[in-house]
Write a protein that holds these residues in place. Structure first.
Motif, PDB file in Angstrom:
ATOM      1  N   ASP A   1       0.885  -7.565   7.711  1.00 55.25           N
ATOM      2  CA  ASP A   1      -0.146  -7.379   6.687  1.00 55.25           C
ATOM      3  C   ASP A   1       0.354  -6.443   5.585  1.00 55.25           C
ATOM      4  O   ASP A   1       0.980  -5.423   5.880  1.00 55.25           O
ATOM      5  CB  ASP A   1      -1.412  -6.772   7.303  1.00 55.25           C
ATOM      6  CG  ASP A   1      -2.285  -7.812   7.981  1.00 55.25           C
ATOM      7  OD1 ASP A   1      -1.785  -8.919   8.278  1.00 55.25           O
ATOM      8  OD2 ASP A   1      -3.475  -7.516   8.220  1.00 55.25           O
ATOM      9  N   THR A   2       0.051  -6.803   4.344  1.00 58.51           N
ATOM     10  CA  THR A   2       0.386  -6.010   3.148  1.00 58.51           C
ATOM     11  C   THR A   2       1.873  -5.659   3.065  1.00 58.51           C
ATOM     12  O   THR A   2       2.241  -4.580   2.616  1.00 58.51           O
ATOM     13  CB  THR A   2      -0.462  -4.705   3.032  1.00 58.51           C
ATOM     14  OG1 THR A   2      -0.145  -3.822   4.127  1.00 58.51           O
ATOM     15  CG2 THR A   2      -1.951  -4.986   3.032  1.00 58.51           C
TER      16      THR A   2
ATOM     17  N   TRP B   1       3.762  -6.694   1.015  1.00 55.93           N
ATOM     18  CA  TRP B   1       4.052  -6.617  -0.413  1.00 55.93           C
ATOM     19  C   TRP B   1       3.690  -5.255  -1.008  1.00 55.93           C
ATOM     20  O   TRP B   1       3.815  -5.038  -2.212  1.00 55.93           O
ATOM     21  CB  TRP B   1       3.275  -7.713  -1.148  1.00 55.93           C
ATOM     22  CG  TRP B   1       1.939  -7.989  -0.516  1.00 55.93           C
ATOM     23  CD1 TRP B   1       1.636  -9.019   0.329  1.00 55.93           C
ATOM     24  CD2 TRP B   1       0.742  -7.208  -0.625  1.00 55.93           C
ATOM     25  NE1 TRP B   1       0.317  -8.920   0.737  1.00 55.93           N
ATOM     26  CE2 TRP B   1      -0.248  -7.821   0.160  1.00 55.93           C
ATOM     27  CE3 TRP B   1       0.409  -6.045  -1.329  1.00 55.93           C
ATOM     28  CZ2 TRP B   1      -1.545  -7.320   0.279  1.00 55.93           C
ATOM     29  CZ3 TRP B   1      -0.884  -5.542  -1.214  1.00 55.93           C
ATOM     30  CH2 TRP B   1      -1.836  -6.181  -0.415  1.00 55.93           C
ATOM     31  N   ALA B   2       3.222  -4.335  -0.182  1.00 56.08           N
ATOM     32  CA  ALA B   2       2.878  -2.995  -0.665  1.00 56.08           C
ATOM     33  C   ALA B   2       4.037  -2.039  -0.398  1.00 56.08           C
ATOM     34  O   ALA B   2       4.803  -2.224   0.554  1.00 56.08           O
ATOM     35  CB  ALA B   2       1.628  -2.485   0.048  1.00 56.08           C
TER      36      ALA B   2
ATOM     37  N   PRO C   1       2.981  -0.355   3.460  1.00 51.25           N
ATOM     38  CA  PRO C   1       2.051  -1.264   4.156  1.00 51.25           C
ATOM     39  C   PRO C   1       1.338  -0.554   5.305  1.00 51.25           C
ATOM     40  O   PRO C   1       1.718   0.550   5.700  1.00 51.25           O
ATOM     41  CB  PRO C   1       2.968  -2.365   4.684  1.00 51.25           C
ATOM     42  CG  PRO C   1       4.317  -1.750   4.760  1.00 51.25           C
ATOM     43  CD  PRO C   1       4.384  -0.693   3.709  1.00 51.25           C
TER      44      PRO C   1
ATOM     45  N   ALA D   1       2.166 -10.723  -2.729  1.00 51.50           N
ATOM     46  CA  ALA D   1       0.851 -11.152  -2.245  1.00 51.50           C
ATOM     47  C   ALA D   1       0.457 -12.465  -2.908  1.00 51.50           C
ATOM     48  O   ALA D   1      -0.586 -13.032  -2.597  1.00 51.50           O
ATOM     49  CB  ALA D   1      -0.197 -10.085  -2.542  1.00 51.50           C
TER      50      ALA D   1
ATOM     51  N   LEU E   1      -5.269  -0.154  -3.595  1.00 51.43           N
ATOM     52  CA  LEU E   1      -5.305  -1.384  -4.377  1.00 51.43           C
ATOM     53  C   LEU E   1      -6.547  -1.399  -5.257  1.00 51.43           C
ATOM     54  O   LEU E   1      -7.571  -0.830  -4.886  1.00 51.43           O
ATOM     55  CB  LEU E   1      -5.374  -2.604  -3.452  1.00 51.43           C
ATOM     56  CG  LEU E   1      -4.173  -2.836  -2.541  1.00 51.43           C
ATOM     57  CD1 LEU E   1      -4.498  -3.888  -1.508  1.00 51.43           C
ATOM     58  CD2 LEU E   1      -2.963  -3.250  -3.355  1.00 51.43           C
TER      59      LEU E   1
ATOM     60  N   GLN F   1      -6.647  -6.890  -7.060  1.00 54.46           N
ATOM     61  CA  GLN F   1      -5.487  -7.103  -6.191  1.00 54.46           C
ATOM     62  C   GLN F   1      -5.904  -7.485  -4.777  1.00 54.46           C
ATOM     63  O   GLN F   1      -5.071  -7.585  -3.890  1.00 54.46           O
ATOM     64  CB  GLN F   1      -4.627  -5.840  -6.161  1.00 54.46           C
ATOM     65  CG  GLN F   1      -3.950  -5.568  -7.496  1.00 54.46           C
ATOM     66  CD  GLN F   1      -3.058  -4.354  -7.424  1.00 54.46           C
ATOM     67  OE1 GLN F   1      -3.495  -3.257  -7.079  1.00 54.46           O
ATOM     68  NE2 GLN F   1      -1.796  -4.554  -7.713  1.00 54.46           N
TER      69      GLN F   1
END
Ligand SMILES: [Fe+2]
Length: 286
Positions: free
Chosen positions: A103-104, A106-107, A110, A157, A274, A278
């Motif tokens: 999960d996440t 792309w952060a 995360p 994302a 976020l 987003q």
């Protein structure tokens, strides 16, 4: 707390812990044992638990050694309102198949820990399937390790389409967040090296032609998602799985809204910062 019984779930990762009662006060020895199991195995399964939302949050924070984390830093854990469900209104991903992901991813930072607690599931339930990207790195052939040395990937994302997309959930985001990370990613807490790519969110290898990028990613995915390294869990009410979201990836086969109930309470922490544009919405790929 009485002695805990610990059983390995698969050769690659994961243990089941028997004898843990979340209502009991946590002594130092138990806290340390659970933290070490979590660091070493990446995923803990507990069964037949009576678990409040607050206890689920407390356990997640404890396992990543962030017991002092303020609720304000922890997003979805603040309220008991985050469910993966095909029956409960306003739940996340109520239908469809999920490709493997963290999960996440792309952060820049995360979620470190994810957990699902089965509150209402009916057989035959669609299992959640896991693989270890930490184990995948340790078992990656030397030739492939050498080829990815120093390479970076773009995690997004936004939409990534690859492989069989039948029933796959695609996320729609107005302004998709992205980040660039090394394929050989250093885990921020354990220091382990992780094969840090996933079929759902890794868009491309930076600086490669699209064909070369996809060919190399395919070779890495074949290794990472080798069925021999996967472990699936068919949920039963009262099951709790807590896993390291950076070291372990998850996926599921197609869930239907008219199928058996599948309601899992999710706690994920700490949440990346976020803005509203987003946050993703969900639909199927075809
Ligand atoms: Fe997920």
């Amino acid at each position: 707390m009485d002695d805990l019984e610990v059983t390995q779930l698969s050769p690659a990762f994961g243990v089941e812990v028997v004898g843990f009662d979340p209502a009991d006060p946590l002594d130092d020895a138990t806290r340390q044992l659970l933290q070490e199991l979590f660091d070493d195995h990446g995923l803990l399964l507990f069964r037949d638990l009576e678990l409040s939302h607050a206890e689920q949050v407390r356990l997640c924070k404890m396992l990543i050694r962030k017991e002092g984390l303020e609720d304000g830093d922890a997003g979805p854990e603040i309220e008991d309102n985050f469910y993966i469900s095909n029956k409960r209104p306003d739940s996340a991903v109520p239908f469809g198949r999920l490709q493997f992901h963290s999960d996440t991813m792309w952060a820049d930072q995360p979620f470190e820990v994810l957990s699902l607690y089965a509150i209402d599931v009916e057989a035959p339930v669609v299992p959640t399937t896991f693989v270890s990207a930490a184990y995948a790195w340790t078992t990656l052939p030397a030739e492939l390790r050498a080829r990815v040395d120093g390479l970076e990937v773009l995690q997004t994302a936004g939409e990534v389409r690859r492989g069989d997309l039948t029933d796959v959930v695609v996320t729609t985001v107005e302004r998709p967040p992205t980040t660039v990370t090394r394929i050989a990613h250093r885990h921020p807490r354990t220091g382990q090296t992780i094969l840090y790519i996933c079929e759902q969110m890794t868009k491309e290898i930076v600086g490669c032609s699209p064909d070369d990028s996809e060919r190399l990613l395919d070779e890495l995915f074949d290794h990472l998602y080798d069925p021999a390294n996967q472990w699936s869990h068919p949920w039963r009410n009262g099951d709790l799985i807590v896993w390291d979201n950076i070291a372990i990836q998850h996926a599921r086969q197609n869930v239907r809204t008219d199928g058996p109930a599948r309601t899992l309470r999710k706690v994920a922490t700490p949440i990346p910062q976020l803005s509203f544009d987003q946050l993703p919405s969900y639909s199927t790929a075809d």
